[in-house]
Design a protein around this motif. Structure first.
Motif, PDB file in Angstrom:
ATOM      1  N   ALA A   1       0.828  -1.204   0.000  1.00 43.70           N
ATOM      2  CA  ALA A   1       0.000   0.000   0.000  1.00 43.70           C
ATOM      3  C   ALA A   1       0.866   1.259   0.000  1.00 43.70           C
ATOM      4  O   ALA A   1       0.595   2.229  -0.731  1.00 43.70           O
ATOM      5  N   SER A   2       1.929   1.273   0.790  1.00 42.82           N
ATOM      6  CA  SER A   2       2.797   2.454   0.839  1.00 42.82           C
ATOM      7  C   SER A   2       3.538   2.640  -0.479  1.00 42.82           C
ATOM      8  O   SER A   2       3.745   3.771  -0.931  1.00 42.82           O
ATOM      9  N   LEU A   3       3.928   1.536  -1.131  1.00 47.58           N
ATOM     10  CA  LEU A   3       4.588   1.654  -2.427  1.00 47.58           C
ATOM     11  C   LEU A   3       3.618   2.222  -3.459  1.00 47.58           C
ATOM     12  O   LEU A   3       3.986   3.103  -4.246  1.00 47.58           O
ATOM     13  N   ARG A   4       2.403   1.714  -3.481  1.00 45.55           N
ATOM     14  CA  ARG A   4       1.401   2.218  -4.437  1.00 45.55           C
ATOM     15  C   ARG A   4       1.182   3.716  -4.249  1.00 45.55           C
ATOM     16  O   ARG A   4       1.108   4.476  -5.216  1.00 45.55           O
ATOM     17  N   THR A   5       1.059   4.140  -2.994  1.00 46.24           N
ATOM     18  CA  THR A   5       0.848   5.564  -2.709  1.00 46.24           C
ATOM     19  C   THR A   5       2.016   6.392  -3.233  1.00 46.24           C
ATOM     20  O   THR A   5       1.825   7.452  -3.849  1.00 46.24           O
ATOM     21  N   ALA A   6       3.229   5.908  -2.999  1.00 45.73           N
ATOM     22  CA  ALA A   6       4.414   6.640  -3.432  1.00 45.73           C
ATOM     23  C   ALA A   6       4.513   6.682  -4.964  1.00 45.73           C
ATOM     24  O   ALA A   6       4.846   7.727  -5.553  1.00 45.73           O
ATOM     25  N   ILE A   7       4.230   5.550  -5.613  1.00 47.17           N
ATOM     26  CA  ILE A   7       4.312   5.484  -7.070  1.00 47.17           C
ATOM     27  C   ILE A   7       3.293   6.432  -7.709  1.00 47.17           C
ATOM     28  O   ILE A   7       3.604   7.163  -8.658  1.00 47.17           O
ATOM     29  N   LEU A   8       2.073   6.435  -7.179  1.00 44.33           N
ATOM     30  CA  LEU A   8       1.039   7.322  -7.718  1.00 44.33           C
ATOM     31  C   LEU A   8       1.409   8.786  -7.500  1.00 44.33           C
ATOM     32  O   LEU A   8       1.198   9.629  -8.384  1.00 44.33           O
ATOM     33  N   ALA A   9       1.968   9.101  -6.320  1.00 46.94           N
ATOM     34  CA  ALA A   9       2.384  10.479  -6.055  1.00 46.94           C
ATOM     35  C   ALA A   9       3.498  10.897  -7.007  1.00 46.94           C
ATOM     36  O   ALA A   9       3.484  12.019  -7.548  1.00 46.94           O
ATOM     37  N   ASP A  10       4.459   9.994  -7.211  1.00 44.69           N
ATOM     38  CA  ASP A  10       5.542  10.296  -8.153  1.00 44.69           C
ATOM     39  C   ASP A  10       4.993  10.526  -9.560  1.00 44.69           C
ATOM     40  O   ASP A  10       5.424  11.434 -10.275  1.00 44.69           O
ATOM     41  N   TRP A  11       4.066   9.685  -9.960  1.00 51.24           N
ATOM     42  CA  TRP A  11       3.480   9.778 -11.304  1.00 51.24           C
ATOM     43  C   TRP A  11       2.776  11.126 -11.493  1.00 51.24           C
ATOM     44  O   TRP A  11       2.933  11.786 -12.518  1.00 51.24           O
ATOM     45  N   ARG A  12       2.023  11.535 -10.475  1.00 49.14           N
ATOM     46  CA  ARG A  12       1.292  12.801 -10.597  1.00 49.14           C
ATOM     47  C   ARG A  12       2.232  13.997 -10.538  1.00 49.14           C
ATOM     48  O   ARG A  12       2.045  14.983 -11.256  1.00 49.14           O
ATOM     49  N   ASN A  13       3.244  13.909  -9.709  1.00 51.81           N
ATOM     50  CA  ASN A  13       4.183  15.020  -9.598  1.00 51.81           C
ATOM     51  C   ASN A  13       5.014  15.190 -10.872  1.00 51.81           C
ATOM     52  O   ASN A  13       5.375  16.308 -11.239  1.00 51.81           O
ATOM     53  N   LEU A  14       5.327  14.067 -11.521  1.00 50.77           N
ATOM     54  CA  LEU A  14       6.174  14.109 -12.714  1.00 50.77           C
ATOM     55  C   LEU A  14       5.363  14.118 -14.016  1.00 50.77           C
ATOM     56  O   LEU A  14       5.927  13.951 -15.097  1.00 50.77           O
ATOM     57  N   ALA A  15       4.040  14.306 -13.893  1.00 52.69           N
ATOM     58  CA  ALA A  15       3.181  14.242 -15.082  1.00 52.69           C
ATOM     59  C   ALA A  15       3.621  15.161 -16.209  1.00 52.69           C
ATOM     60  O   ALA A  15       3.615  14.750 -17.385  1.00 52.69           O
ATOM     61  N   PRO A  16       4.024  16.425 -15.940  1.00 54.75           N
ATOM     62  CA  PRO A  16       4.440  17.289 -17.065  1.00 54.75           C
ATOM     63  C   PRO A  16       5.619  16.729 -17.856  1.00 54.75           C
ATOM     64  O   PRO A  16       5.783  17.049 -19.036  1.00 54.75           O
ATOM     65  N   LYS A  17       6.432  15.896 -17.245  1.00 50.15           N
ATOM     66  CA  LYS A  17       7.563  15.288 -17.933  1.00 50.15           C
ATOM     67  C   LYS A  17       7.214  13.904 -18.468  1.00 50.15           C
ATOM     68  O   LYS A  17       7.586  13.545 -19.600  1.00 50.15           O
ATOM     69  N   ARG A  18       6.487  13.123 -17.665  1.00 46.57           N
ATOM     70  CA  ARG A  18       6.217  11.726 -18.013  1.00 46.57           C
ATOM     71  C   ARG A  18       5.161  11.580 -19.109  1.00 46.57           C
ATOM     72  O   ARG A  18       5.268  10.693 -19.967  1.00 46.57           O
ATOM     73  N   LEU A  19       4.140  12.412 -19.073  1.00 45.65           N
ATOM     74  CA  LEU A  19       3.062  12.242 -20.054  1.00 45.65           C
ATOM     75  C   LEU A  19       3.533  12.514 -21.487  1.00 45.65           C
ATOM     76  O   LEU A  19       3.197  11.743 -22.394  1.00 45.65           O
ATOM     77  N   PRO A  20       4.304  13.566 -21.749  1.00 51.13           N
ATOM     78  CA  PRO A  20       4.838  13.710 -23.122  1.00 51.13           C
ATOM     79  C   PRO A  20       5.703  12.531 -23.547  1.00 51.13           C
ATOM     80  O   PRO A  20       5.683  12.128 -24.713  1.00 51.13           O
ATOM     81  N   ALA A  21       6.450  11.953 -22.594  1.00 57.30           N
ATOM     82  CA  ALA A  21       7.265  10.775 -22.926  1.00 57.30           C
ATOM     83  C   ALA A  21       6.374   9.587 -23.264  1.00 57.30           C
ATOM     84  O   ALA A  21       6.663   8.814 -24.183  1.00 57.30           O
ATOM     85  N   LEU A  22       5.277   9.434 -22.515  1.00 60.59           N
ATOM     86  CA  LEU A  22       4.332   8.339 -22.804  1.00 60.59           C
ATOM     87  C   LEU A  22       3.661   8.559 -24.151  1.00 60.59           C
ATOM     88  O   LEU A  22       3.484   7.606 -24.935  1.00 60.59           O
ATOM     89  N   ASP A  23       3.294   9.790 -24.446  1.00 61.07           N
ATOM     90  CA  ASP A  23       2.700  10.115 -25.747  1.00 61.07           C
ATOM     91  C   ASP A  23       3.651   9.733 -26.872  1.00 61.07           C
ATOM     92  O   ASP A  23       3.262   9.119 -27.875  1.00 61.07           O
ATOM     93  N   GLU A  24       4.918  10.093 -26.725  1.00 61.15           N
ATOM     94  CA  GLU A  24       5.917   9.774 -27.741  1.00 61.15           C
ATOM     95  C   GLU A  24       6.096   8.264 -27.881  1.00 61.15           C
ATOM     96  O   GLU A  24       6.238   7.729 -28.985  1.00 61.15           O
ATOM     97  N   LEU A  25       6.076   7.556 -26.757  1.00 63.22           N
ATOM     98  CA  LEU A  25       6.193   6.097 -26.774  1.00 63.22           C
ATOM     99  C   LEU A  25       5.042   5.472 -27.563  1.00 63.22           C
ATOM    100  O   LEU A  25       5.238   4.557 -28.369  1.00 63.22           O
ATOM    101  N   CYS A  26       3.838   5.981 -27.353  1.00 62.79           N
ATOM    102  CA  CYS A  26       2.662   5.463 -28.062  1.00 62.79           C
ATOM    103  C   CYS A  26       2.751   5.764 -29.559  1.00 62.79           C
ATOM    104  O   CYS A  26       2.375   4.921 -30.390  1.00 62.79           O
ATOM    105  N   ARG A  27       3.248   6.949 -29.897  1.00 62.48           N
ATOM    106  CA  ARG A  27       3.358   7.317 -31.308  1.00 62.48           C
ATOM    107  C   ARG A  27       4.392   6.445 -32.030  1.00 62.48           C
ATOM    108  O   ARG A  27       4.174   6.010 -33.159  1.00 62.48           O
ATOM    109  N   GLU A  28       5.523   6.196 -31.367  1.00 56.87           N
ATOM    110  CA  GLU A  28       6.555   5.355 -31.969  1.00 56.87           C
ATOM    111  C   GLU A  28       6.027   3.936 -32.193  1.00 56.87           C
ATOM    112  O   GLU A  28       6.300   3.316 -33.228  1.00 56.87           O
ATOM    113  N   ARG A  29       5.288   3.425 -31.235  1.00 54.95           N
ATOM    114  CA  ARG A  29       4.729   2.080 -31.378  1.00 54.95           C
ATOM    115  C   ARG A  29       3.719   2.041 -32.521  1.00 54.95           C
ATOM    116  O   ARG A  29       3.666   1.072 -33.296  1.00 54.95           O
ATOM    117  N   ALA A  30       2.912   3.084 -32.649  1.00 56.22           N
ATOM    118  CA  ALA A  30       1.938   3.142 -33.736  1.00 56.22           C
ATOM    119  C   ALA A  30       2.633   3.159 -35.089  1.00 56.22           C
ATOM    120  O   ALA A  30       2.168   2.533 -36.049  1.00 56.22           O
TER     121      ALA A  30
END
Length: 817
Positions: free
Chosen positions: A154-183
């Protein structure tokens, strides 16, 4: 006790007990889909819990947990899915003890032959790895405790979700690019004949990416239909795993009928249509979601600067730029004006769509949904404004496609044009086609939009392009069925009786020009007259010429070329002359060119074949580069039996593709005052790959083929045995027909068969054995399908009788079979 339960507790915790229960669960036909995936995940949880509990006690490890991640973490366990597991520990235990614990869990899984993706980490290590590897972070977003210390998970999940939300401005464009490359690598699932259900665009990977975006709290995907789309794709993958017995995500052609049957569907087409529909839902949700993500992130980056400029005051309101009556642009999207009343304005749907396409802007999803629920239906026939807005939408070029897809996603297209439902997501089995039927029709309109300056009635061209294949999905010839449907649809759209007739004619004959130009003898007056009769007027011919090009360009790269364009243009020119009253005279035998006469004289002098290869002039391709029309091969030789099969066989051995062929007999005077019969063969050829062979090599092999020292049949048989064919896909049998009223000068035999090395050689052998003369041959190849047309006469040069022609067709079909 159900069939999935195990009889004793000892069996339940052992590998054999789990394996038996797993097998019974997968064989139980009454349970499938989400219930079976959940049951399989639960059964696996119970087994792994027993394994982990016993192993932790034996290794003396406390403060550890077994965590399911990825698809297993979501409870989406397909029959052959990997088990994605993380052994999480708090770092207090000895490293050797943790390793022993891991071995006692991993090895029983491997012993059962199950695929395992595993890792051993502390929470800090897991967070560090997730921060460095986006794919690891995505997997941990779905982390679910299986056994052990639940608080640690439970503590790991909380930390991972917090990290994901805090790093969203950096991580989401990277995920978008990953999806585009796969397509880019995998293509779009909704258009592929053998789609990868997981990796292709619109597949399960994209659906998982949408969950990750939602978890970031930056944007949420459209939820309508998304869960059902995921279920369809997962059900198809389950059936594929059970059908093949392999962990595969590619829905290969040879598996589709069995997969369809296991899902209770009618056939493979029904399966693909259902899969395409699901993929289209995921793709549309993906487009909308990433557009919203980019808008939010852009606004977040701008807002601090605005506040600084405004001294901390409120940011200015979003500008709203008028685009059309009731339609405005706001924040990079097309939305409705505040005064718009869709319940009172039935044309608003098309007006908003046309404005969006013309402005090259996306239609807001919220606007499309609002129009779908609130818009008043159009009266039938449509008012002139609605028809004009449809034409404007179709004439916008590439920008038409995303707007059309947005309307389709909410069912607005089938509401406007009910007959569209028949072609919606309909697959096309011919590999020449790049798109499904509905997308091909939209692509044809896109292509036609660039040709509107060539015609007097652009509106008729665009609508005919949209409707030309509307008959697909109905029994019989789709052009015949399409004519009836297009007539009704054009009247519904509001065209007058004359224009309805023109659109219906264009749909009925949309294949006429390309098929005639590539498969018929254009020097035969009957050919040109038949086209002129079918078309009826110069204005319709002009439209049909543009529609032919748009249709071919929208089909795929194999359907159009400079060579095909030149043949169609030549036919159009001849038909236009007939329609203008300049009926062609009966042709006289064309005199040989100077080059042909020179070759014929040399062949007469030597008594052997003489060859010449000439690259034809290059013309600009649509991308600006040159495209060769082809290479002309001229052959002159003394008239004798077996010339056509010998020449065709030699060309096949040298990997030359025959695009057209003309055979002609000429008489030349000899030195003794007599005449000698010579054959002139004019071929248009192209190399399959590599460079062209030398004329001297072709001549040498032709001489050997004619004197019998080169066994072409044996050499081609060796080549055919090695010719690559798709495993499990059986080509339909060849079909040979006699074209009714095809020519007044000869009998027209049409051969449709699977393209293969030496096909024309085998046709030539069958013709030689039937003692007929070949006047000309016309070759057309699209993908794996060849359509070869030969004009034949009897020994006296007259067309064959109906009985003899039918017999000849049967003989050729037998020879090819």
């Amino acid at each position: 006790m159900t069939s999935t339960e195990v009889t004793t507790e000892s069996e339940d915790s052992g590998p054999s007990g789990y394996a038996a229960a797993r097998l019974r669960l997968l064989q139980e036909k009454a349970q499938s889909g989400p219930p079976r995936r959940a049951a399989l995940a639960s059964l696996t949880d119970e087994w792994l819990t027993a394994l982990f509990t016993a192993a932790a006690e034996q290794a003396g490890v406390r403060g550890a947990a077994l965590v399911a991640v990825g698809g297993y973490g979501r409870g989406e366990l397909s029959p052959r899915s990997d088990l994605d597991l993380l052994l999480l520990h708090d770092g207090s235990a000895d490293a050797g003890a943790v390793a022993a614990l891991a071995d006692r869990v991993w090895y029983p899984v491997w012993d059962l032959g199950l695929a395992l993706d595993h890792s051993v980490r502390t929470p800090a290590e897991a967070r560090k790895t997730a921060g460095e590897d986006l794919k690891v972070q995505l997997g941990l977003l779905d982390a679910r405790p299986v056994a052990g210390d639940l608080g640690l998970v439970a503590s790991l999940r909380t930390a991972i979700l917090a990290d994901w939300r805090n790093l969203a401005p950096k991580r989401l464009p990277a995920l978008d690019e990953l999806c585009r490359e796969r397509a880019e690598r995998q293509g779009e699932l909704q258009f592929l004949l053998e789609p990868d259900l997981k990796e292709a665009r619109g597949g399960l990977r994209d659906a998982t990416a949408l969950r990750a975006v939602a978890a970031s709290w930056v944007a949420d995907a459209p939820r309508e239909g998304l869960a059902e789309a995921r279920r369809v794709l997962l059900d198809a993958r389950d059936a594929l795993h059970l059908t093949t017995g392999r962990a595969t995500d590619r829905l290969a052609l040879q598996e589709q009928d069995q997969v369809a049957a296991s899902l209770g569907l009618l056939d493979a087409d029904a399966l693909l249509r259902q899969v395409y529909e699901a993929a289209r839902t995921v793709s549309y949700a993906t487009d909308v979601t990433w557009r919203e993500v980019n808008r939010v992130l852009r606004a977040r980056s701008v807002r601090p600067r605005l506040r600084a400029m405004l001294g901390g005051g409120r940011a200015p309101a979003t500008d709203r730029t008028p685009l059309a009556d009731g339609v405005v642009e706001a924040d990079g999207e097309v939305v409705l004006a505040r005064t718009a009343r869709p319940e009172r304005d039935p044309v608003l749907v098309l007006r908003a769509a046309a404005a969006a396409a013309q402005s090259e802007l996306p239609l807001s999803r919220h606007v499309v949904r609002h129009l779908a629920t609130a818009a008043k239906p159009l009266p039938v026939p449509w008012p002139a404004e609605a028809r004009e807005e449809l034409v404007t939408l179709l004439g916008a070029g590439e920008a038409t496609v995303p707007v059309w897809e947005a309307l389709e996603a909410e069912g607005l297209i089938t509401r406007l044009l009910p007959d569209w439902e028949r072609v919606h997501c309909r697959p096309q089995r011919n590999p020449v086609h790049t798109w499904t039927v509905d997308r091909h029709l939209v692509e044809a309109a896109v292509r036609a939009s660039s040709l509107t300056r060539r015609v007097g009635r652009p509106d008729l061209l665009l609508v005919a392009a949209l409707l030309h294949d509307i008959g697909k999905g109905w029994p019989g010839d789709h052009s015949v069925a399409g004519e009836v449907i297009a007539r009704d649809m054009a009247a519904r759209i509001g065209f007058d009786q004359h224009d309805v007739g023109v659109i219906a004619t264009l749909v009925r004959h949309h294949l006429l020009l390309i098929e005639t130009a590539t498969r018929r003898d254009l020097d035969d007056p009957a050919t040109v007259r038949s086209v002129a009769t079918a078309v009826g007027s110069a204005a319709t011919l002009e439209l049909l010429h543009a529609l032919t090009e748009a249709d071919a360009l929208a089909t795929g790269p194999a359907a159009w070329s400079t060579w095909r364009a030149s043949l169609v243009a030549d036919l159009v020119k001849r038909v236009a002359a007939v329609l203008a009253g300049e009926a062609p005279d009966e042709p006289e035998p064309a005199a040989p060119s100077a080059e042909q006469e020179r070759l014929a004289i040399e062949a007469l002098r030597t008594g052997e074949p003489v060859l010449a290869l000439h690259a034809q002039a290059e013309t600009p391709h649509e991308d600006g580069g040159p495209e060769p029309v082809g290479v002309e091969l001229l052959i002159a030789l003394p008239d004798r039996p077996g010339v056509l099969p010998a020449a065709a066989g030699v060309l096949a051995l040298h990997r030359l593709t025959v695009r057209a062929a003309d055979l002609r007999a000429v008489e030349l005077p000899t030195e003794l005052g007599e005449t000698a019969d010579l054959l002139l063969l004019s071929w248009r050829v192209a190399a399959e790959y590599g460079s062209l062979p030398q004329a001297a090599r072709l001549r040498a092999d032709l001489v050997r083929a004619l004197d019998g020292s080169l066994d072409i049949r044996a050499r081609l048989a060796e080549r055919e045995a090695a010719y690559p064919r798709r495993r499990g896909v059986k080509a339909p049998p060849p079909r040979v027909t006699v074209a009714a009223a095809g020519s007044q000068l000869a009998t027209v035999i049409e051969v449709r068969a699977q393209d293969a090395p030496g096909l024309l050689h085998r046709i030539g052998r069958a013709l030689e054995q039937s003692a007929v003369r070949v006047r000309s041959a016309h070759v057309s190849t699209l993908g794996a399908n060849a359509v070869d047309t030969v004009y034949v006469t009897d020994a006296e040069g007259d067309p064959l009788s109906a009985e003899r022609a039918a017999e000849l067709a049967r003989e050729i079909e037998k020879a090819l079979g």
